[in-house]
Design a protein around this motif. Structure first.
Motif, short mmCIF file in Angstrom:
data_model
loop_
_atom_site.label_atom_id
_atom_site.label_comp_id
_atom_site.label_asym_id
_atom_site.label_seq_id
_atom_site.Cartn_x
_atom_site.Cartn_y
_atom_site.Cartn_z
N ILE A 73 0.72 -1.56 0.14
CA ILE A 73 -0.16 -0.06 -0.49
C ILE A 73 0.75 1.38 -0.13
N ARG A 74 1.47 1.41 0.36
CA ARG A 74 2.82 2.44 1.12
C ARG A 74 3.32 3.03 -0.38
N GLU A 75 4.17 1.41 -1.35
CA GLU A 75 4.70 1.71 -2.74
C GLU A 75 3.70 1.84 -3.92
N ILE A 76 2.00 2.05 -3.78
CA ILE A 76 1.03 2.63 -4.60
C ILE A 76 0.81 3.62 -4.75
N GLU A 77 0.82 3.55 -2.72
CA GLU A 77 0.83 5.47 -2.80
C GLU A 77 1.62 6.62 -3.70
N ALA A 78 2.86 6.01 -3.81
CA ALA A 78 4.11 6.53 -3.86
C ALA A 78 3.90 6.86 -5.39
N VAL A 79 3.21 5.79 -6.38
CA VAL A 79 3.07 5.96 -7.17
C VAL A 79 1.71 7.12 -7.68
N TYR A 80 0.75 6.67 -6.71
CA TYR A 80 -0.35 7.78 -6.92
C TYR A 80 -0.38 8.63 -6.55
N ALA A 81 1.28 9.42 -5.44
CA ALA A 81 1.18 10.57 -5.06
C ALA A 81 2.02 11.42 -6.89
N LYS A 82 3.10 10.76 -7.10
CA LYS A 82 3.51 10.85 -8.86
C LYS A 82 2.68 11.42 -9.50
N ALA A 83 1.68 11.04 -10.11
CA ALA A 83 0.85 10.92 -10.61
C ALA A 83 -0.20 11.93 -9.99
N GLY A 84 0.04 12.58 -8.94
CA GLY A 84 -0.90 13.76 -8.98
C GLY A 84 -1.66 13.15 -7.97
N ARG A 85 -2.00 12.05 -7.17
CA ARG A 85 -3.49 12.31 -6.77
C ARG A 85 -3.96 12.46 -5.31
N TYR A 86 -3.28 13.68 -4.80
CA TYR A 86 -3.45 13.94 -3.41
C TYR A 86 -3.38 15.65 -3.86
N HIS A 111 -6.71 11.85 1.06
CA HIS A 111 -6.26 10.95 2.24
C HIS A 111 -4.93 10.13 1.80
N PRO A 112 -3.71 10.28 1.70
CA PRO A 112 -2.48 9.35 1.80
C PRO A 112 -3.01 8.13 3.22
N PHE A 113 -3.15 7.34 3.27
CA PHE A 113 -2.46 6.38 4.24
C PHE A 113 -1.77 6.59 5.28
N PHE A 114 -0.68 6.97 3.81
CA PHE A 114 0.96 7.31 4.62
C PHE A 114 2.03 8.33 4.17
N PRO A 115 0.84 9.76 4.52
CA PRO A 115 1.41 10.89 3.93
C PRO A 115 3.12 11.55 3.90
N GLU A 116 3.85 10.59 4.91
CA GLU A 116 5.13 10.80 5.48
C GLU A 116 6.23 10.76 3.71
N GLY A 117 6.66 11.37 3.64
CA GLY A 117 8.18 11.20 2.17
C GLY A 117 7.65 10.92 1.24
N LEU A 118 6.06 10.74 1.03
CA LEU A 118 5.20 10.96 -0.82
C LEU A 118 6.26 11.53 -1.58
N PRO A 119 6.26 11.45 -2.85
CA PRO A 119 7.39 12.22 -3.91
C PRO A 119 6.50 12.74 -4.38
N LEU A 120 6.23 13.95 -4.43
CA LEU A 120 6.00 14.93 -5.20
C LEU A 120 5.67 14.74 -6.70
N PRO A 121 4.36 15.28 -6.88
CA PRO A 121 3.99 14.94 -8.10
C PRO A 121 4.96 15.02 -10.01
N ALA A 122 4.91 15.04 -10.55
CA ALA A 122 5.99 14.68 -11.95
C ALA A 122 5.64 16.28 -12.01
N THR A 123 3.93 16.28 -12.57
CA THR A 123 4.06 17.13 -13.24
C THR A 123 2.71 18.25 -12.04
#
Lengths: 255, 255
Positions: A61-74, A80-92
């Motif tokens: 779930i952490r790794e999937i949320e990182a994929v989502y974060a990069k794609a701008g979901r949050y 609301h992510p379950f693991f907000p700490e250290g998520l990558p920034l959106p690519a665009t």
């Protein structure tokens, strides 16, 4: 279709009615997700902390949320992510929409509580014991259920905002006094809560039945999940936690 | 619960009845997933190839499949990735279960066809046009639908294997002759296909209705997705593609 969970981060078009319609549509999503999770048994090994970053489910779930974060979901205030700490920034960088919500309340995130409740109390209520080895599909299914519950509960921000805008004078004294109990009282309508609990129970009956081509409406006595459990999930957790979010949000509404 | 999609890669416990039960339960999953995808409009920008690795949806799904692969998902012969090229190896080696399937057929993967069909033909049939900005939840929902369709279609391997084991003498001449048409004829039961199409249409009616607390069974005239579309999805794609998998599998059954 009454609600598509759509572009509601503008000020336009959000009313008490659209918020209620969204909550009603989200009930279907929650019931579907619990029914789908119940295809698998508990699958306890998915939750044993054995990998570097915790259990298999947590790690997936952490790794999937990182994929989502990069794609701008949050960037969407409904997410609301379950693991907000250290998520990558959106690519665009997404277009900055004006938000319907009051900025001080946007960061409220009670997913840590939702996570614990889900795994410790809720799951054992509606899945059978056992281990079928399908740990990754189980974790995927957990994430879908967690997201559905989280979206519903954090939608309290929108509920609170429309109610506040409708009658700020009703809420401002309690907000200024930072009086949680008074706010909780203002936000509680027992008859509405009863109706919601009955409706989700009915949805669990309708969506959880085994549909066959025989006459009648399928084998209604053999539901995929116990309808009273869904009602209880709403009574014990979904409704109270949504109101907690509403109260937290209103406490910050004048900041 | 009739089926949990469970540990079926041993030789034990798989019969024509358990395979049929699994297919029937998977119908519910497919109908739920299409209903859930229909919460969002088409969201065309999610499918524009604008990021390095293709469209946003493709990029998100590729990265999620990499997460699943590391966690061991695709070691299960019921699971088929959409982007099998270059997937990472599982972090831990799973126990090598004896597989129920004949080894030569395990690698059959027609997900490329399922992917194209889904985005080019199926999606436009049941989602409304428009753009609500929810591209990542849309891609997540697409993946859930794609997985449900892929699992059902590739379950043809299990269908073929149980049918073959029940009566190898019926299939061997056509297999030795590598006669696709003869195999297709042996695997086609029109009355069963008609029943499946009717049942999924009924499931779309039951699961796609708007459940209310009023008397009667909700607003049955306002379905979340058109039940005849679900029937058509089965008629035009799910049933024929499942049979294609069955034929491909049987052609390799004596290797």
């Amino acid at each position: 279709m009454s609600s598509n969970g759509g572009n509601q981060d503008s000020t336009g078009g959000i009313t008490l009615q659209t918020v209620r319609d969204a909550l009603i549509r989200q009930e279907d999503t929650i019931v579907f997700s619990l029914i789908e999770r119940s295809r698998f048994p508990l699958n306890h090994p998915a939750y044993n902390a054995s990998m570097a970053s915790g259990s298999l489910a947590e790690s997936v779930i952490r790794e999937i949320e990182a994929v989502y974060a990069k794609a701008g979901r949050y960037e969407n205030p409904e997410e609301h992510p379950f693991f907000p700490e250290g998520l990558p920034l959106p690519a665009t960088s997404p277009p900055k929409n004006e938000t319907f919500l009051h900025p001080a309340g946007i960061s409220i995130n009670i997913n840590k509580d939702i996570w614990s409740l889900y795994f410790e109390k809720l799951l054992p209520l509606f899945v059978v014991g056992g281990d079928d080895g399908n740990y990754v599909p189980t974790a995927q299914s957990d994430l879908t259920s967690l997201q559905a519950l989280s979206r519903r509960i954090h939608y309290g921000k929108f509920v609170a905002e429309v109610k506040y805008r409708d009658a700020p004078e009703d809420y401002e004294p309690a907000i200024r006094a930072q009086d949680r109990n008074a706010l909780m009282k203002l936000l509680t309508f027992e008859s509405v809560e009863e109706m919601v609990k009955k409706r989700v129970e009915k949805k669990a009956m309708v969506f959880g039945q085994n549909v066959t081509l025989g006459s009648g409406d399928g084998n209604k006595t053999n539901y995929k999940i116990d309808p009273s459990v869904v009602s209880r999930v709403y009574e014990d957790w979904v409704i109270p936690l949504t109101k907690d979010v509403e109260v937290e949000y209103l406490l910050r509404r004048l900041e």
